[in-house]
Design a protein around this motif. Structure first.
Motif, PDB file in Angstrom:
ATOM      1  N   LEU A  58       0.827  -1.211   0.000  1.00 60.41           N
ATOM      2  CA  LEU A  58       0.000   0.000   0.000  1.00 60.41           C
ATOM      3  C   LEU A  58       0.861   1.261   0.000  1.00 60.41           C
ATOM      4  N   GLU A  62       0.569   3.991  -2.881  1.00 58.58           N
ATOM      5  CA  GLU A  62       0.141   5.343  -2.521  1.00 58.58           C
ATOM      6  C   GLU A  62       1.206   6.377  -2.861  1.00 58.58           C
ATOM      7  N   THR A  65       0.910   7.026  -6.498  1.00 60.68           N
ATOM      8  CA  THR A  65      -0.277   7.849  -6.755  1.00 60.68           C
ATOM      9  C   THR A  65      -0.010   9.310  -6.415  1.00 60.68           C
TER      10      THR A  65
END
Length: 122
Positions: A58, A62, A65
């Motif tokens: 994650l 992230e 992103t």
């Protein structure tokens, strides 16, 4: 907060955000930034191949992103400033042509005269 184009904010001087966007744009077009992005993607791929904990997967996703969203904001800002600069140059050329041919009343002349600052109407 303002919803004006970056080219129309703050008068002739660039504000802090525009300066930051300029520096960031210069950095993101450098080989160093490309290497950092390659390392980030490599970490993301390695984390999946190694079947690391979900928290690390994650974190990798992230971070990618976040980098993508920042790059999108920088790209849009520099695109708007470049578009505004080009439009100002085209308007200056059109004004010079109108001034040189002010006795001409042809339809092409009138179209040129009306086209000056047309981008503000759209």
């Amino acid at each position: 907060m303002t919803f004006k184009s970056p080219a129309h904010r703050g008068g002739p001087r660039r504000g802090r955000f525009e300066q930051l966007a300029e520096y960031a744009s210069n950095f993101t077009s450098s080989p160093v930034f490309f290497l950092l992005c390659l390392l980030l993607v490599g970490f993301f791929v390695a984390a999946h191949v190694a079947h690391l904990d979900l928290e690390l997967l994650l974190a990798a996703g992230e971070s990618m992103t976040a980098v993508t969203l920042l790059l999108l904001a920088l790209l849009k800002n520099s695109e708007m400033r470049a578009e505004h600069a080009i439009q100002r140059k085209l308007d200056a050329i059109a004004r010079a042509l109108v001034e040189m041919n002010k006795d001409d009343r042809s339809s092409a002349f009138e179209d040129l005269r009306r086209s000056i600052r047309m981008e503000e109407e759209t």
